[in-house]
Motif scaffolding. Structure first.
Motif, PDB file in Angstrom:
ATOM      1  N   ILE A  10     -57.682  36.797  64.197  1.00  0.00           N
ATOM      2  CA  ILE A  10     -57.928  37.299  65.544  1.00  0.00           C
ATOM      3  C   ILE A  10     -56.643  37.926  66.060  1.00  0.00           C
ATOM      4  CG2 ILE A  10     -58.574  36.686  67.898  1.00  0.00           C
ATOM      5  CD1 ILE A  10     -60.867  36.333  66.014  1.00  0.00           C
ATOM      6  N   ASP A  11     -56.770  39.114  66.603  1.00  0.00           N
ATOM      7  CA  ASP A  11     -55.618  39.804  67.151  1.00  0.00           C
ATOM      8  C   ASP A  11     -54.939  38.925  68.209  1.00  0.00           C
ATOM      9  OD1 ASP A  11     -54.832  41.795  69.679  1.00  0.00           O
ATOM     10  OD2 ASP A  11     -54.139  42.487  67.715  1.00  0.00           O
ATOM     11  N   PHE A  18     -58.408  35.782  75.705  1.00  0.00           N
ATOM     12  CA  PHE A  18     -59.489  34.798  75.711  1.00  0.00           C
ATOM     13  C   PHE A  18     -58.996  33.469  76.285  1.00  0.00           C
ATOM     14  CE2 PHE A  18     -62.223  31.548  73.824  1.00  0.00           C
ATOM     15  CZ  PHE A  18     -63.480  32.089  74.068  1.00  0.00           C
ATOM     16  N   ASP A  19     -57.789  33.067  75.909  1.00  0.00           N
ATOM     17  CA  ASP A  19     -57.220  31.822  76.446  1.00  0.00           C
ATOM     18  C   ASP A  19     -57.108  31.900  77.963  1.00  0.00           C
ATOM     19  OD1 ASP A  19     -55.879  29.292  76.482  1.00  0.00           O
ATOM     20  OD2 ASP A  19     -53.976  30.358  76.630  1.00  0.00           O
ATOM     21  N   SER A  20     -56.666  33.048  78.468  1.00  0.00           N
ATOM     22  CA  SER A  20     -56.560  33.226  79.917  1.00  0.00           C
ATOM     23  C   SER A  20     -57.925  33.203  80.580  1.00  0.00           C
ATOM     24  CB  SER A  20     -55.848  34.547  80.234  1.00  0.00           C
ATOM     25  OG  SER A  20     -54.511  34.531  79.784  1.00  0.00           O
ATOM     26  N   GLY A 213     -70.359  38.246  72.519  1.00  0.00           N
ATOM     27  CA  GLY A 213     -71.359  38.134  71.466  1.00  0.00           C
ATOM     28  C   GLY A 213     -71.198  36.825  70.714  1.00  0.00           C
ATOM     29  N   GLU A 214     -72.303  36.351  70.112  1.00  0.00           N
ATOM     30  CA  GLU A 214     -72.335  35.027  69.495  1.00  0.00           C
ATOM     31  C   GLU A 214     -71.237  34.837  68.449  1.00  0.00           C
ATOM     32  OE1 GLU A 214     -73.831  31.158  68.395  1.00  0.00           O
ATOM     33  OE2 GLU A 214     -74.208  32.427  70.135  1.00  0.00           O
ATOM     34  N   ASP A 215     -71.169  35.723  67.472  1.00  0.00           N
ATOM     35  CA  ASP A 215     -70.223  35.543  66.366  1.00  0.00           C
ATOM     36  C   ASP A 215     -68.783  35.623  66.831  1.00  0.00           C
ATOM     37  OD1 ASP A 215     -72.350  35.239  64.662  1.00  0.00           O
ATOM     38  OD2 ASP A 215     -72.302  37.307  63.916  1.00  0.00           O
ATOM     39  N   ALA A 216     -68.465  36.631  67.645  1.00  0.00           N
ATOM     40  CA  ALA A 216     -67.087  36.802  68.100  1.00  0.00           C
ATOM     41  C   ALA A 216     -66.664  35.647  69.002  1.00  0.00           C
ATOM     42  CB  ALA A 216     -66.929  38.132  68.838  1.00  0.00           C
ATOM     43  N   TYR A 217     -67.590  35.145  69.811  1.00  0.00           N
ATOM     44  CA  TYR A 217     -67.260  34.023  70.697  1.00  0.00           C
ATOM     45  C   TYR A 217     -66.902  32.790  69.868  1.00  0.00           C
ATOM     46  CZ  TYR A 217     -67.670  30.575  74.450  1.00  0.00           C
ATOM     47  OH  TYR A 217     -67.421  29.569  75.349  1.00  0.00           O
ATOM     48  N   LEU A 218     -67.717  32.472  68.872  1.00  0.00           N
ATOM     49  CA  LEU A 218     -67.446  31.304  68.032  1.00  0.00           C
ATOM     50  C   LEU A 218     -66.143  31.467  67.253  1.00  0.00           C
ATOM     51  CD1 LEU A 218     -71.024  30.509  66.670  1.00  0.00           C
ATOM     52  CD2 LEU A 218     -69.734  29.237  68.395  1.00  0.00           C
ATOM     53  N   GLN A 219     -65.915  32.657  66.716  1.00  0.00           N
ATOM     54  CA  GLN A 219     -64.690  32.906  65.949  1.00  0.00           C
ATOM     55  C   GLN A 219     -63.451  32.765  66.833  1.00  0.00           C
ATOM     56  OE1 GLN A 219     -65.202  36.790  64.273  1.00  0.00           O
ATOM     57  NE2 GLN A 219     -66.670  36.106  62.707  1.00  0.00           N
ATOM     58  N   THR A 220     -63.556  33.264  68.074  1.00  0.00           N
ATOM     59  CA  THR A 220     -62.393  33.238  68.953  1.00  0.00           C
ATOM     60  C   THR A 220     -62.106  31.822  69.449  1.00  0.00           C
ATOM     61  OG1 THR A 220     -63.009  35.478  69.663  1.00  0.00           O
ATOM     62  CG2 THR A 220     -61.296  34.366  70.914  1.00  0.00           C
ATOM     63  N   ASP A 222     -62.747  29.113  67.784  1.00  0.00           N
ATOM     64  CA  ASP A 222     -62.181  28.436  66.620  1.00  0.00           C
ATOM     65  C   ASP A 222     -60.720  28.829  66.430  1.00  0.00           C
ATOM     66  OD1 ASP A 222     -62.386  26.816  64.194  1.00  0.00           O
ATOM     67  OD2 ASP A 222     -62.297  28.709  63.111  1.00  0.00           O
ATOM     68  N   ALA A 223     -60.429  30.113  66.598  1.00  0.00           N
ATOM     69  CA  ALA A 223     -59.054  30.589  66.432  1.00  0.00           C
ATOM     70  C   ALA A 223     -58.139  30.023  67.521  1.00  0.00           C
ATOM     71  CB  ALA A 223     -59.024  32.112  66.459  1.00  0.00           C
ATOM     72  N   LEU A 224     -58.651  29.893  68.729  1.00  0.00           N
ATOM     73  CA  LEU A 224     -57.842  29.357  69.823  1.00  0.00           C
ATOM     74  C   LEU A 224     -57.467  27.898  69.558  1.00  0.00           C
ATOM     75  CD1 LEU A 224     -56.646  29.881  72.637  1.00  0.00           C
ATOM     76  CD2 LEU A 224     -58.817  29.087  73.606  1.00  0.00           C
TER      77      LEU A 224
END
Length: 539
Positions: A10-11, A18-20, A213-220, A222-224
């Motif tokens: 994730i960039d 996303f954290d903010s 979106g579902e996939d990007a939300y879950l990935q982000t 998880d990355a956070l």
């Protein structure tokens, strides 16, 4: 929880955004709760926390509200899993310290979040939670923090139950709770404020999920979590490795004069930390018992203080940290003992103990002990102005420990409490009380190259008959100094009354006590100073 660091690329800028975003949702929930609440304890003192979780209950963000809630809020989400399956509009409530809570006045609400357009049978995409200290939740004394022996004496015990089902209030549940408190109208108002915060959080998370979106939300998400874990592991890896021991004590348990020891063995190994509290006192038939989530919160808080300021506050921080908590001890209490003081006072001593262990390996970074108590005051009765019942809760700050960079702050809340004081104007408007004095306590700071902070003196007069409870610490055990600095001065409680001859009389009060007071009586709370840091300059 098993550590599974995210491998999704994730960039960094996107991750920071996303954290903010999730952090701002928790903060907005808190603003909603505070500004729509009824009691001064929430509206003025800001005694609450709000948090956002992923679909399996991992903490994504917690607003910078109350540190003692730091590791305890995820326990609440896990505790409500028994109520699944969920529907949109469901909302759970609990305060049971042995089923996801901390102490009874801290009432927690948890609600599942569903994606926009969710169909029947869909699973939640996350959860939001709020925890607010209710000024009264029943029990044997106003304010629900008595000098108790059993949990049931401290108030109504609410296991995880639905307060809303599919968007509809479960009237019987609300009625049962309100029938068991002294100030039902105020409680209903504060509950409604929590519900408003919950509903706002649900909408904001659903909007964010839709935007990503579902996939990007879950990935982000998880990355956070993985990013929080990596930062924590990196910070732990930079610390000296080895084992350090430290012990501290509570003054007493409110029934026996004997000190209550807390023993810690801290081990740092590679990128992990282990906290072993073996040797701490067994749980007591008293209110100074802390449940395990409170102990973990105290340890997480100290670790968080050592991390970079911009480290995300999420469950990733918890993954490299493990515990040994002896069962049925004051740091891992089990039913049916009382726990009100464990959340507010034992938590502070646990921090002092962990702080002391880190002080040995990081003398150039760690300040001395702060005042080490929240100086809890609860009171209530019938308001002579209105004929209505009232209940009041207040904590008072003390001196912070001096540190390598300078002296400690005077008269400030520290460590596991992050609340404000109730302004005198708001207090006197809401309750039959008058603030006579709120001043810096002179000569209470520990001496040192950098002195500790001074405590304060707070004198509050009662305008009608009432019952008063004090739950305070550091009245016999001084806040310790560091690197040759002197200890802070212990606190002192007293009651100022008028004697038979008409002259003022001041009576010393124990650190933990419940008494009846009369109109005109003044309770005087003198809070401890912080320990000093470094050898005092020679004269």
């Amino acid at each position: 929880m098993t550590s599974v660091m995210s491998t999704v690329n994730i960039d960094p800028a996107r991750l920071a955004i996303f954290d903010s975003l999730v952090g701002s949702i928790a903060e907005e929930m808190g603003a909603t709760l505070r500004h729509t609440s009824l009691s001064p304890n929430i509206k003025e003192r800001a005694d609450f926390s709000c948090a956002v979780f992923d679909h399996v209950g991992q903490l994504l963000a917690q607003a910078a509200h109350i540190p003692v809630h730091l590791g305890a809020m995820p326990e609440s989400v896990r505790a409500v899993e028994r109520l699944a399956p969920w529907q949109p509009g469901d909302l759970a409530i609990l305060n049971d310290p042995f089923l996801g809570g901390t102490h009874l006045p801290d009432v927690t609400m948890v609600s599942p979040v569903f994606a926009h357009g969710a169909m029947a049978g869909d699973q939640p995409i996350g959860y939001v939670a709020s925890r607010a200290h209710q000024a009264d939740i029943g029990g044997m004394a106003p304010g629900s923090m008595p000098v108790a022996r059993e949990l049931i004496q401290e108030g109504i015990v609410i296991p995880p139950i639905r307060l809303y089902r599919a968007g509809q209030l479960v009237e019987e549940a609300m009625d049962l709770i309100l029938r068991n408190v002294r100030t039902p109208d105020e409680r209903r108002g504060d509950f409604n404020a929590q519900i408003a915060a919950q509903r706002l959080g649900e909408r904001r998370i659903a909007d964010l999920h839709e935007e990503y979106g579902e996939d990007a939300y879950l990935q982000t998400t998880d990355a956070l979590l993985g990013y929080g874990e990596r930062l924590t592991r990196a910070a732990l890896a930079d610390l000296p490795h080895g084992t350090w021991q430290f012990s501290d004590s509570l003054d007493d348990d409110g029934h026996s004069p004997d000190p209550v020891p807390i023993q810690l063995e801290l081990t740092l190994d590679e990128d992990r930390a282990h906290f072993d509290f073996s040797g701490s006192a067994p749980q007591r038939a008293a209110s100074i018992n802390a449940v395990a989530p409170v102990t973990r919160s105290a340890c997480y808080y100290v670790i968080r203080c050592l991390l970079p300021p911009d480290t995300p506050m999420n469950s990733g921080l918890f993954r490299p940290i493990t515990f040994t908590l002896p069962e049925r001890s004051v740091v891992a209490a089990q039913s049916p003992v009382a726990v009100a003081a464990g959340n507010v006072e034992t938590s502070q001593r646990i921090v002092d103990t962990v702080w002391g262990a880190f002080n040995q390996l990081l003398p150039e970074r760690m300040p001395a002990a702060s005042s080490g108590t929240m100086n809890n005051l609860t009171a209530g009765g019938i308001d002579p102005r209105s004929g209505q019942p009232w209940a009041y809760y207040e904590t008072s700050g003390g001196g912070l420990g001096g540190g390598p960079e300078g002296p400690g702050l005077d008269a400030a809340h520290s460590h596991m409490t992050n609340t404000l004081n109730t302004p005198a104007e708001a207090l006197e408007l809401a309750y039959p009380l008058r603030v006579i004095e709120n001043s810096i306590r002179p000569r209470s700071a520990g001496a040192g190259r950098h002195r500790g902070g001074h405590g304060l003196i707070r004198r509050t007069q009662f305008l009608g008959p009432a019952q008063l409870t004090l739950i305070t610490e550091r009245r016999t055990q001084q806040p310790w100094g560091s690197q040759g600095g002197g200890p802070g001065k212990t606190g002192r409680n007293s009651l100022e009354t008028t004697g038979p001859s008409g002259r003022p009389v001041r009576r010393r009060l124990p650190g933990k006590v419940t008494i009846n007071v009369e109109p005109g009586d003044i309770v005087r709370v003198e809070t401890p100073g912080g320990g000093g840091w470094g050898e005092p300059p020679s004269r």
